[in-house]
Write a protein that holds these residues in place. Structure first.
Motif, short mmCIF file in Angstrom:
data_model
loop_
_atom_site.label_atom_id
_atom_site.label_comp_id
_atom_site.label_asym_id
_atom_site.label_seq_id
_atom_site.Cartn_x
_atom_site.Cartn_y
_atom_site.Cartn_z
N PHE A 1 0.83 -1.20 0.00
CA PHE A 1 0.00 0.00 0.00
C PHE A 1 0.87 1.26 0.00
CE2 PHE A 1 -4.24 -1.44 0.13
CZ PHE A 1 -4.33 -2.56 0.93
N ALA A 2 1.92 1.25 0.84
CA ALA A 2 2.75 2.44 0.99
C ALA A 2 3.48 2.81 -0.29
CB ALA A 2 3.75 2.24 2.13
N SER A 3 3.71 1.84 -1.17
CA SER A 3 4.42 2.10 -2.42
C SER A 3 3.49 2.22 -3.63
CB SER A 3 5.45 1.00 -2.68
OG SER A 3 4.81 -0.27 -2.81
N ILE B 1 -3.96 -0.66 6.03
CA ILE B 1 -4.14 0.63 5.37
C ILE B 1 -3.79 1.77 6.32
CG2 ILE B 1 -5.91 2.17 4.45
CD1 ILE B 1 -7.20 -0.26 3.13
N GLU B 2 -4.22 1.64 7.57
CA GLU B 2 -3.94 2.70 8.54
C GLU B 2 -2.43 2.80 8.81
OE1 GLU B 2 -5.62 4.99 9.55
OE2 GLU B 2 -4.50 5.80 11.26
N LEU B 3 -1.76 1.66 8.93
CA LEU B 3 -0.31 1.69 9.15
C LEU B 3 0.42 2.27 7.95
CD1 LEU B 3 0.30 -1.75 10.91
CD2 LEU B 3 0.21 0.50 11.95
N ALA B 4 0.00 1.87 6.75
CA ALA B 4 0.63 2.40 5.53
C ALA B 4 0.41 3.91 5.42
CB ALA B 4 0.07 1.68 4.31
N ARG B 5 -0.79 4.36 5.79
CA ARG B 5 -1.09 5.80 5.74
C ARG B 5 -0.18 6.57 6.70
NH1 ARG B 5 -3.99 9.73 8.18
NH2 ARG B 5 -4.42 8.38 9.97
#
Length: 363
Positions: free
Chosen positions: A13-15, A48-52
């Motif tokens: 998600f982060a990338s 998703i929350e951690l990636a955000r």
């Protein structure tokens, strides 16, 4: 081509460009897409929350890198904390990146040492979120056998092949939450003060202590929750989330008892209660005789109700002269009912988790 986010991990998600644009430059269109995705895929919400938070942390760190000189000093500090030669070679490779990518590189590499925590308070907070003392655990069954998983409270999950569950290392104070993809059988340790909640696609199951099976595969058009022992409440996810009050939730849910199940049709968004395909005896230890010899029909139905935990509805006055002589034994419940109805000239159907017998009476 539409991206399949189903099996994305935090770093995926982060990338991802679409995800990063939403986090850094949200728009009504991107908000609509990602909010709907989270609602329909609650098992991915924590990732998703951690990636955000990671993306926002990296941006905060990038804003604190004003010059190449500052970055150079930071790299020198990193070199002092890295002793492994292979790691050094990897670090030199990252060092040749363009300045625009250095901030992201630093955010990743600094996770290796305490230098990271001296660099920025905001990015430090993000990493603490990752290194939580109660992280989410995922168990994926890639074998052809059932995988047994024991949870922190003593509950067990028998996870079918090609299925996955996600749960916290330690459950929260007032609830125990598990996310399921696929099919599994749950045996829940009873705790009246801490309900056990299973999220499975569009259905939420809440129990205190019982055993039940959930079948919720993405490829199926229906979700099935079947109870073996105890009692559970099943909700449409939307109804469960909109009503935090327990009483309000119960008014929207379907209560299931042993040998009952609920079927959720995705296309119709409807919960329908019925009996399981093959009702089982509540206890194989207790002996209940099904060898009937001119036995009143009321006694026959009473034994079946006690043995299987099902409710049999019939007109007692109309069938008071009906008696049964039949040496029944280990036949499935529905086979027993066929014999009983054929002998007494009655019929039966399953409605709302009950067996309804229709008869014209016996002479």
């Amino acid at each position: 081509m539409i991206t399949d986010y189903e099996h994305f991990d935090i770093e995926d998600f982060a990338s991802n460009d679409s995800f990063k644009n939403w986090v850094l430059h949200p728009s009504p269109k991107s908000n609509f897409f990602w909010e709907n995705y989270i609602q329909n895929h609650p098992h991915q919400a924590h990732k998703i929350e951690l990636a955000r938070k990671l993306i926002l942390g990296i941006r905060s760190a990038a804003h604190q890198v004003p010059s190449e000189a500052t970055v150079s000093r930071l790299w020198n500090t990193i070199n002092e904390h890295i002793e492994n030669e292979e790691t050094l070679e990897s670090q030199n490779f990252w060092h040749h990146w363009s300045l625009s990518k250095i901030a992201a590189s630093v955010a990743i590499l600094l996770c290796l040492g305490a230098v990271f925590f001296q660099y920025t308070d905001k990015l430090q907070h993000s990493l603490r979120y990752f290194a939580s003392d109660n992280p989410m655990i995922e168990q994926q069954n890639d074998t052809q056998e059932v995988l047994k998983v024991r949870l922190a409270d003593g509950s067990t999950v028998s996870l079918d092949p090609d299925s996955k569950i996600s749960y916290r290392t330690h459950f929260e104070e007032h609830k125990r939450e598990v996310y399921l993809e696929g099919e599994a059988f749950f045996e829940v340790t009873k705790n009246p003060n801490k309900p056990f909640i299973v999220y499975a696609n569009d259905v939420v199951t809440r129990v205190l202590g019982t055993s039940f099976r959930i079948k919720a595969r993405d490829t199926d058009q229906k979700i099935v929750v079947a109870v073996k022992t105890g009692k559970v409440s099943v909700f449409k996810k939307k109804d469960f989330q909109e009503n935090e009050n327990i009483v309000a939730q119960n008014n929207k849910g379907v209560i299931l008892k042993p040998n009952q199940q609920v079927v959720y049709l995705k296309s119709e968004e409807v919960l329908s209660k019925t009996l399981v395909e093959k009702p089982e005896l509540l206890s194989k230890k207790s002996v209940i005789s099904f060898d009937f010899d001119n036995t009143p029909i009321a006694e026959v139905f009473a034994r079946l109700e006690k043995a299987y935990g099902v409710s049999i509805v019939y007109d007692e006055e109309l069938m008071k002269n009906c008696f049964l002589t039949a040496p029944l034994g280990n036949e499935p419940l529905f086979d027993k009912l066929k014999v009983i109805c054929k002998t007494t000239g009655a019929t039966y159907e399953v409605f709302d988790g009950q067996i309804v017998v229709t008869s014209r009476g016996c002479n």
